[in-house]
Design a protein around this motif. Structure first.
Motif, mmCIF file in Angstrom:
data_model
loop_
_atom_site.group_PDB
_atom_site.id
_atom_site.type_symbol
_atom_site.label_atom_id
_atom_site.label_comp_id
_atom_site.label_asym_id
_atom_site.label_seq_id
_atom_site.Cartn_x
_atom_site.Cartn_y
_atom_site.Cartn_z
ATOM 1 N N VAL A 188 0.764 -1.099 -0.120
ATOM 2 C CA VAL A 188 -0.010 -0.025 -0.009
ATOM 3 C C VAL A 188 0.970 1.390 -0.010
ATOM 4 C CG1 VAL A 188 -1.972 -1.137 1.178
ATOM 5 C CG2 VAL A 188 -0.153 -0.102 2.490
ATOM 6 N N GLY A 189 0.344 2.428 -0.238
ATOM 7 C CA GLY A 189 1.148 3.604 -0.526
ATOM 8 C C GLY A 189 0.494 4.856 -0.987
ATOM 9 N N ASP A 190 1.011 5.936 -1.005
ATOM 10 C CA ASP A 190 0.662 7.264 -1.180
ATOM 11 C C ASP A 190 1.559 7.562 -2.527
ATOM 12 O OD1 ASP A 190 -1.606 7.978 0.631
ATOM 13 O OD2 ASP A 190 0.300 7.509 1.982
ATOM 14 N N ALA A 191 1.050 8.375 -3.426
ATOM 15 C CA ALA A 191 1.750 8.765 -4.441
ATOM 16 C C ALA A 191 1.390 10.224 -4.899
ATOM 17 C CB ALA A 191 1.459 7.966 -5.922
ATOM 18 N N ARG A 192 2.406 11.035 -5.312
ATOM 19 C CA ARG A 192 2.119 12.479 -5.717
ATOM 20 C C ARG A 192 2.761 12.700 -6.860
ATOM 21 N NH1 ARG A 192 3.510 15.790 -0.111
ATOM 22 N NH2 ARG A 192 2.453 14.467 1.290
ATOM 23 N N TYR B 81 6.391 10.912 -7.115
ATOM 24 C CA TYR B 81 6.953 10.477 -5.769
ATOM 25 C C TYR B 81 6.036 9.613 -5.258
ATOM 26 C CZ TYR B 81 8.794 15.291 -6.352
ATOM 27 O OH TYR B 81 9.468 16.402 -6.790
ATOM 28 N N VAL B 82 6.393 8.435 -4.533
ATOM 29 C CA VAL B 82 5.833 7.360 -3.923
ATOM 30 C C VAL B 82 6.464 6.990 -2.620
ATOM 31 C CG1 VAL B 82 7.141 5.429 -5.091
ATOM 32 C CG2 VAL B 82 4.732 5.096 -4.220
ATOM 33 N N GLY C 258 9.896 6.078 3.346
ATOM 34 C CA GLY C 258 9.552 7.437 3.182
ATOM 35 C C GLY C 258 9.297 7.760 1.627
ATOM 36 N N TRP C 259 9.511 9.010 1.270
ATOM 37 C CA TRP C 259 9.342 9.053 -0.138
ATOM 38 C C TRP C 259 10.307 8.839 -1.063
ATOM 39 C CZ3 TRP C 259 4.339 10.312 -1.730
ATOM 40 C CH2 TRP C 259 3.469 10.797 -0.884
ATOM 41 N N LEU C 260 9.918 8.281 -2.261
ATOM 42 C CA LEU C 260 10.902 7.909 -3.457
ATOM 43 C C LEU C 260 10.704 8.671 -4.703
ATOM 44 C CD1 LEU C 260 13.374 6.057 -4.139
ATOM 45 C CD2 LEU C 260 11.647 4.343 -4.894
ATOM 46 N N LEU C 261 11.514 9.243 -5.240
ATOM 47 C CA LEU C 261 11.223 9.896 -6.541
ATOM 48 C C LEU C 261 11.564 8.807 -7.484
ATOM 49 C CD1 LEU C 261 12.803 13.316 -7.820
ATOM 50 C CD2 LEU C 261 12.862 11.210 -9.208
ATOM 51 N N GLU D 260 10.862 15.978 2.257
ATOM 52 C CA GLU D 260 12.224 15.119 2.049
ATOM 53 C C GLU D 260 12.168 13.659 1.679
ATOM 54 O OE1 GLU D 260 14.927 13.434 5.857
ATOM 55 O OE2 GLU D 260 13.103 14.642 6.317
ATOM 56 N N LEU D 261 12.978 13.232 0.902
ATOM 57 C CA LEU D 261 13.156 12.080 0.276
ATOM 58 C C LEU D 261 13.664 10.945 1.358
ATOM 59 C CD1 LEU D 261 13.814 12.966 -3.267
ATOM 60 C CD2 LEU D 261 11.732 12.636 -2.370
ATOM 61 N N ALA D 262 13.190 9.717 1.026
ATOM 62 C CA ALA D 262 14.123 8.743 1.851
ATOM 63 C C ALA D 262 15.073 8.340 1.177
ATOM 64 C CB ALA D 262 12.871 7.617 1.714
ATOM 65 N N PRO D 263 16.203 7.818 2.144
ATOM 66 C CA PRO D 263 17.314 7.107 1.819
ATOM 67 C C PRO D 263 17.113 5.635 1.138
ATOM 68 C CG PRO D 263 17.318 6.966 4.091
ATOM 69 C CD PRO D 263 16.150 7.885 3.668
#
Length: 325
Positions: free
Chosen positions: A122-126, A133-134, A151-154, A318-321
């Motif tokens: 499951v997730g969120d996307a923009r 981003y997801v 976290g958020w990934l590009l 902020e993006l996730a590592p």
């Protein structure tokens, strides 16, 4: 008898890509080209409804999809069956701007293999200013699966994200970022040439208003014509030619009195029975091996809250590592 699963599932995937990304040249084999003026006018209404989506200030799209593929390889009294199913769902709020659409979406998917669930995600996307981003996680969490970023990934390319994060491919992220129309609406000239039937049905909605359901049908030859374009591999061509008459596709659009799409449903069925696998690829299959496969794809979209005020979509702060492999 050993069968390489990646090889088998791979050729099914190639078939679907060929159908989805077929070129704009008119198909050689045609089911259609004999549609009446009334049927062509119905097609034009479907095309206009698709174009209307780009003119709305905003809307909400709620969708579900399913890809199910099965394959059976028979050699004498022995047989091997392979089955994979991917189901996904999404709700996205879309804001159309002069620079393109911005999207805020909630996603989910489940993948099964051989009748057993492999994972859920499951997730969120923009989608903001052309960048996707997801943020996603397994549901339930599992240390036995390939790790996902926390976290958020590009996402630079939704079509190849499965190479590094296979679970994210199940979310069908290209549905969020693409401005292209539904697969069966990508080439209007092709639809006019290859559709074998177009029908109109008037239905009554829950609120008592009437709407028109327009259904477009594509037969086996129309699908085959798209799939063989640009393909020169004998194995793929042999598989494609083995499609039965039960293979086909449909697109159904429910339009309101203003010509707006309320619902869109597409189905694709690819079926082949007892293809001589050894004749097509002697190096991969022994003499007498017979190959049967079936693919079913279903996707539904519902459109609501058209032109209602919505909060702007912003990029994550902020993006996730990347997780350790």
């Amino acid at each position: 008898m050993t069968v390489r699963k990646g090889f088998v599932i791979g050729f099914v995937a190639v078939m679907i890509v060929a159908l989805t990304l077929g070129s704009g040249a008119p198909a050689r084999a045609q089911d259609g080209s004999g549609l009446s003026e009334e049927q062509l006018a119905l097609l034009d209404r479907v095309f206009a409804a698709r174009q209307l989506l780009d003119t709305f200030e905003s809307y909400v799209e709620i969708g579900t999809g399913l890809d199910a593929q099965t394959l059976t390889l028979v050699l004498g009294e022995q047989s091997v069956d392979l089955a994979d199913v991917t189901e996904w769902a999404w709700t996205e709020s879309v804001i159309n701007s002069p620079d393109g659409k911005n999207v805020d979406a909630q996603l989910g998917a489940a993948v099964s293999s051989q009748g057993e669930e492999a994972f859920r995600v499951v997730g969120d996307a923009r989608f903001v200013d052309g960048v996707l981003y997801v943020s996603a996680a397994y549901d339930p969490p599992s240390d036995d699966l390939p790790p996902l970023p926390d976290g958020w990934l590009l996402i630079e390319d939704p079509e190849t994200i499965g190479d590094s994060h296979p679970a994210l491919a199940a979310l069908q992220l290209d549905n969020i970022s693409s401005d292209e129309p539904n697969t069966l609406l990508e080439d209007q000239a092709r639809m006019r040439e290859t559709a074998s039937d177009v029908t109109l049905e008037t239905v009554t909605l829950d609120d008592g208003t009437e709407a028109d359901r327009i259904t477009v049908v594509f037969g086996r030859d129309a699908i085959l014509a798209v799939m063989v374009e640009g393909v020169d591999d004998p194995f793929q061509l042999g598989l494609f030619s083995g499609l039965t008459d039960e293979s086909g596709a449909t697109l159904s659009a429910l339009l309101d009195g203003e010509g707006r799409a309320l619902e869109v449903r597409t189905t694709i069925d690819l079926i082949a029975v007892d293809v001589d696998a050894a004749a097509l690829s002697p190096g991969d299959f022994p003499d007498g091996a017979l190959l049967s496969f079936a693919f079913q794809g279903v996707e539904e979209q519902r459109y609501e809250q058209i032109n209602e005020a919505r909060e702007p979509v912003s990029a994550p702060e902020e993006l996730a590592p990347e997780p350790a492999s």
